[in-house]
Design a protein around this motif. Structure first.
Motif, short mmCIF file in Angstrom:
data_model
loop_
_atom_site.label_atom_id
_atom_site.label_comp_id
_atom_site.label_asym_id
_atom_site.label_seq_id
_atom_site.Cartn_x
_atom_site.Cartn_y
_atom_site.Cartn_z
N THR A 1 14.52 20.98 -13.13
CA THR A 1 14.94 19.98 -14.11
C THR A 1 14.74 20.62 -15.48
O THR A 1 13.61 20.96 -15.84
CB THR A 1 14.22 18.63 -13.99
OG1 THR A 1 14.41 17.91 -15.23
CG2 THR A 1 12.73 18.74 -13.69
N LYS B 1 18.49 18.74 -12.46
CA LYS B 1 18.33 17.27 -12.55
C LYS B 1 17.57 16.68 -11.36
O LYS B 1 17.82 15.55 -10.96
CB LYS B 1 19.69 16.56 -12.73
CG LYS B 1 20.52 17.12 -13.89
CD LYS B 1 21.63 16.20 -14.31
CE LYS B 1 22.57 16.89 -15.31
NZ LYS B 1 23.66 16.04 -15.77
N GLY C 1 24.29 21.14 -17.20
CA GLY C 1 23.06 21.38 -17.98
C GLY C 1 23.02 22.73 -18.69
O GLY C 1 21.97 23.12 -19.21
N LYS C 2 24.15 23.43 -18.76
CA LYS C 2 24.17 24.77 -19.37
C LYS C 2 23.78 24.74 -20.85
O LYS C 2 22.99 25.55 -21.32
CB LYS C 2 25.56 25.39 -19.23
CG LYS C 2 26.01 25.55 -17.79
CD LYS C 2 27.43 26.06 -17.70
CE LYS C 2 28.48 25.12 -18.26
NZ LYS C 2 28.57 23.83 -17.54
N THR C 3 24.38 23.80 -21.58
CA THR C 3 24.11 23.74 -23.02
C THR C 3 22.64 23.41 -23.27
O THR C 3 22.01 23.99 -24.16
CB THR C 3 25.02 22.68 -23.69
OG1 THR C 3 26.38 23.06 -23.45
CG2 THR C 3 24.79 22.59 -25.17
N THR C 4 22.10 22.52 -22.46
CA THR C 4 20.69 22.15 -22.60
C THR C 4 19.80 23.37 -22.37
O THR C 4 18.85 23.61 -23.12
CB THR C 4 20.33 21.03 -21.59
OG1 THR C 4 21.33 20.02 -21.66
CG2 THR C 4 18.98 20.42 -21.89
N ASP D 1 14.80 15.57 -11.45
CA ASP D 1 14.00 14.43 -11.93
C ASP D 1 14.67 13.11 -11.61
O ASP D 1 14.02 12.07 -11.63
CB ASP D 1 13.79 14.55 -13.45
CG ASP D 1 15.11 14.66 -14.21
OD1 ASP D 1 15.82 15.67 -13.98
OD2 ASP D 1 15.45 13.75 -14.97
N GLY E 1 28.68 19.32 -17.62
CA GLY E 1 27.67 18.31 -17.31
C GLY E 1 26.52 18.81 -16.46
O GLY E 1 25.56 18.08 -16.19
#
Ligand SMILES: Nc1nc2c(ncn2[C@@H]2O[C@H](COP(=O)(O)OP(=O)(O)O)[C@@H](O)[C@H]2O)c(=O)[nH]1
Ligand SMILES: [Mg+2]
Length: 190
Positions: free
Chosen positions: A172, A130, A32-35, A132, A30
């Protein structure tokens, strides 16, 4: 063809263009690695459904291999993790700076990396993602929550002889801010 050109420009702007070796993206699920990986792979932000993402992903561009691993929580990736960590040339540790409940878990996982004798000279970039989200932790709060207040080596290119380069940058990924600076910093050290 176009996509490769785009990726090449992106890697260049991140300072990763002529890099070789293994770059690891790690952190709790969760974070944000994949993003971030998709941003590099497909040249755009693809919102991810956390429940549908595999726990281990990879992407190779010329001589640079990028792997992403989930740590903590469900530990199914552990055996693979043990296999790859020793081959890492640089590590990016992502943290969700909005999810204060999981700061202790993130800290425990980060400490495992920081105290692993096998990789004690490997540069580590901590990305507080994150920002943001209204109410996300500040850099100072996250630094303190992760126990990094005294151990980071500075945002410039110089690091004291023998010290492991370690620094935290806030970002972000979905809004495209902050992580380039962090990755550029990291790219000076491997
Ligand atoms: N608000 C916000 N959400 C983000 C950001 N980066 C990633 N996310 C979201 O956080 C969730 C988990 O991201 P993911 O890349 O799957 O995390 P991973 O488990 O570390 O691979 C997804 O819903 C993403 O869209 C960000 O900068 N801001
Ligand atoms: Mg993922």
């Amino acid at each position: 063809m176009f996509i490769w050109k785009w990726i090449k420009n992106l890697l260049k702007s991140w300072g990763l263009i002529n890099k070789s070796g293994n770059l690891l993206f790690v952190g709790l699920d969760g974070a944000g690695k994949t993003t971030l990986l998709h941003c590099l792979k497909f040249g755009k932000i693809v919102p991810q459904d956390p429940t549908q993402m595999p726990i281990q992903e990879e992407f190779t561009y010329e001589k640079l291999n990028i792997h992403a691993y989930d740590m903590g929580g469900h530990v199914a990736a552990r055996p693979l993790w043990g296999e790859y960590i020793t081959t890492a040339n640089a590590i990016i540790f992502l943290v969700d700076s909005y999810d204060r409940d999981r700061f202790p878990e993130a800290r425990a996982e980060l400490e495992k990396i920081l105290t692993d004798e096998r990789i004690k000279t490997i540069p580590i970039l901590v990305l507080g993602n994150k920002i943001d989200l209204p109410g996300a932790a500040s850099e100072a709060e996250l630094r303190s929550a992760l126990g990094l207040s005294l151990s980071t080596t500075g945002k410039g290119s110089a690091v004291a002889h023998g010290a492991r380069p370690l620094e935290i940058f806030m970002c972000t990924i979905t809004r495209g801010r902050g992580f380039r600076e962090g990755i550029q910093w990291l790219s000076q050290h491997f």
